[in-house]
Enzyme design. Structure first.
Site, PDB file in Angstrom:
ATOM      1  N   THR A   1      -1.115   5.347   7.068  1.00 20.03           N
ATOM      2  CA  THR A   1      -0.147   4.316   7.271  1.00 20.03           C
ATOM      3  C   THR A   1       1.065   4.781   8.449  1.00 20.03           C
ATOM      4  OG1 THR A   1      -0.709   3.728   5.196  1.00 20.03           O
ATOM      5  CG2 THR A   1       1.330   2.957   5.829  1.00 20.03           C
TER       6      THR A   1
ATOM      7  N   SER B   1      -1.368  -3.473  -2.367  1.00 19.24           N
ATOM      8  CA  SER B   1      -0.837  -2.168  -1.582  1.00 19.24           C
ATOM      9  C   SER B   1       0.412  -1.672  -2.024  1.00 19.24           C
ATOM     10  CB  SER B   1      -0.371  -2.966  -0.301  1.00 19.24           C
ATOM     11  OG  SER B   1       0.234  -1.893   0.736  1.00 19.24           O
TER      12      SER B   1
HETATM   13  N1  GLY Z   1      -3.480   1.682   2.162  1.00 20.55           N
HETATM   14  C1  GLY Z   1      -2.471   2.055   1.189  1.00 20.55           C
HETATM   15  C2  GLY Z   1      -1.738   1.003   1.029  1.00 20.55           C
HETATM   16  O1  GLY Z   1      -1.533  -0.108   1.356  1.00 20.55           O
HETATM   17  O2  GLY Z   1      -1.115   1.245  -0.239  1.00 20.55           O
END
Ligand code: GLY
Length: 586
Positions: A395, A466
């Site tokens: 991310t 998320s």
């Molecule tokens: N893919 C990690 C999140 O969105 O929490």
């Protein structure tokens, strides 16, 4: 003076960093980036970049420079955010993306606070048990590296929605720098090359990926070499000319659907044609005179950060000091309870009712505080979602403030570094493995060790819960801080701690993001700390209270901005854990 005194007391608690006693390796989803934690002396001396008018902070210096150029040309923070979003997809391909999704939190100069959801969606043919075998056992490979792992990407729709609603420049103008970088290439530095090398084996297993990201002899690129991405340049150019239809109804969707069907995935053209990126109201809460503006579901981040802040608000954190036994104890207990609630009650609001008002109520926080013993760790086995019976790195972050006072906080992701590691045909971009963020089976941990429940089970067209938490903090309605981070479940604690470090511990923005971190997520019942967080004395005291610690290599990358009320200057801080990043302004 107060800030200096608070900081000195904070630094007194920072340990030597020699406490590496991890029994467990890092979870697959949180690889060791080789980042070095700040020593006590480095942290004391850390200073942010300052600027009078505008600031951009991202995890890759070329993307930051593109954002600053757009602002200097008269674009606003949203124009810059869209340009940076596309630029990171080129120069930070582990994490910046057009094959994933994310969230944008905005504070506009006219006082409005907004949230844009461009999270991925499950395909329409998805089923609740699609990641289980015939015996009901979860098969992790299916949700992490197969074509079933991919959610319908949201980034292109999200960036376009932001640009057409609040931007001032054309799509072609904001995308031109990213297209040029993909076409002409850019020179990798040591940090860029290190990240690329992390998944060289995965690249090698697929000829169309290896052709872009490995040399013909199979070796990964080194620092000083130029990475050119002509296929990605072509894809970006198509989006610049034809807009999101090229991605969701045209040749790009067709390429992904064809590759998915060939590889055993579920995508159809309808999955793409149906995709939308909705606006909604952010989650907000008050903490020590500040207003926190953050992410609502399908992010769990804003709700969990705010729940923790409501629980800890009455404790005298500033007096106790950063890293003290008391702060660590009460913070871990609050995180334990808030993560239990997160994992039990939250999910995509299009599918489940999220009890946010109850979770953020004063009564709920008081009830949790009343159950925390002052001198003992609560075993997580004794903590359940606390509203009563259950009804029912990855991310990247970037932060932008423009000269008009608009602020944008974006976190977007393809989940693991380089997502599935898969590219559809010659589209040139990595596809996410966000389906692993769903509950593959209640009670079974995902890649981030999160043990989640039915509210986050897989359903057709649903968005996985998320932890991404792009956040803006206001003081008396005016911008104070822009913050957020990558790091899966640790995003929530990283974002929270950046706020506590400034508000309670008197750190400047650079110190607040560089300071060593702590994380607890209910299950597993372990407190994860970065080297340097625990002093030997505090460690002994907390172990005596029943805590188990795991020291993990540094995680997260909070790319943050503070408007210092004392000087009115913007303070930009690139997280020292991402040496390729840059804070720059004018
Ligand atoms: N893919 C990690 C999140 O969105 O929490």
């Amino acid at each position: 003076m107060r800030r200096v005194a608070l900081l000195l007391s904070a630094l007194a608690f920072i340990g030597s960093g020699a406490l590496v006693n991890a029994k467990d390796g890092p979870p697959a989803a949180l690889p060791d980036l080789g980042a070095v934690h700040a020593t006590r002396a480095e942290l004391a001396a850390a200073q942010p970049v300052t600027a009078k008018h505008a600031m951009v902070v991202t995890a890759q210096h070329l993307a930051t420079e593109i954002g600053v150029d757009i602002l200097k040309k008269g674009g606003n923070a949203v124009d810059a955010a869209v340009a940076v979003g596309y630029a990171l997809a080129v120069v930070h391909p582990c994490c910046g993306n057009i094959g994933g999704g994310g969230f944008m939190t905005l504070h506009l100069a006219d006082g409005r606070n907004l949230f844009l959801d461009f999270r991925e969606k499950a395909p329409l043919a998805a089923t609740t048990t699609m990641f289980q075998d015939a015996n009901g056992n979860v098969v992790p490979e299916r949700s992490r590296s197969s074509w079933l792992a991919i959610g319908v990407p949201g980034t292109v729709m999200g960036l376009d929605e932001a640009l057409t609603t609040y931007g001032t420049m054309s799509r072609a103008e904001v995308m031109a720098p990213a297209i040029a970088l993909a076409r002409k290439g850019f020179v990798l530095n040591a940090s860029d090359a290190h990240i690329l090398a992390l998944r060289a084996k995965v690249f090698a297993s697929q000829p169309n990926v290896a052709a872009i990201f490995l040399h013909p002899d199979g070796k990964p690129y080194s620092a000083g070499e130029r990475l050119v991405q002509p296929a990605l340049a072509k894809t970006l150019d198509l989006i610049a000319r034809k807009g999101p239809d090229a991605f969701y109804k045209g040749p790009i969707a067709r390429a992904i659907v064809a590759a998915s069907q060939q590889g055993g995935g579920l995508f159809t053209m309808k999955d793409f044609a149906d995709y939308s990126a909705p606006w909604s109201a952010p989650v907000t809460c008050r903490y020590h005179g500040y207003q926190v503006v953050s992410t609502p579901p399908p992010s769990s981040g804003g709700t969990t950060v705010c729940e923790i802040l409501q629980i800890v608000a009455p404790y005298p954190f500033a007096k106790w000091g950063f890293g003290s036994t008391q702060v660590t104890h009460y913070l871990v207990e609050a995180e334990r309870c808030a993560f239990a609630d997160r994992n039990t009650y939250l999910g995509d609001p299009a599918f489940v009712t999220n009890p946010i008002a109850k979770l953020l109520s004063a009564d709920h926080a008081a009830k949790i505080r009343s159950e925390i013993a002052p001198d003992r760790a609560t075993p997580s086995s004794e903590v359940k979602g606390s509203l009563g019976a259950d009804e029912g790195q990855h991310t990247t972050q970037y932060s932008i403030v423009d000269a008009q006072g608009n602020a944008v906080s974006v976190t977007y992701t393809i989940n693991f570094f380089f997502g599935t590691g898969k590219i559809a045909g010659d589209t040139g971009f990595f596809l996410n493995n966000e389906m692993d963020d769903f509950t593959s089976k209640p009670g079974v941990a995902n890649a981030f060790g999160l043990v989640q429940g039915k509210t986050n089970e897989i359903q057709p067209g649903k968005r996985p819960l998320s932890s991404m938490t792009p956040t803006i903090v206001l003081k008396s309605g005016k911008l104070f801080m822009v913050t957020g981070s990558p790091g899966g479940s640790t995003i929530i604690s990283t974002t929270l701690e950046s706020i506590l470090n400034v508000v309670d511990f008197g750190m400047n923005m650079q110190q607040a993001v560089d300071a060593p971190r702590l994380h607890h997520q209910w299950l597993p019942d372990i407190v994860t700390v970065e080297p340097g967080y625990l002093s030997p004395k505090v460690k002994v005291a907390l172990e005596g209270m029943g805590y188990t610690f795991r020291v993990h290599s540094p995680w997260g990358a909070d790319e943050a901005i503070l408007r210092n009320p004392a000087t009115s200057l913007l303070e930009g801080a690139n997280d020292n854990r991402r040496p390729s990043g840059l804070a720059a302004g004018y």
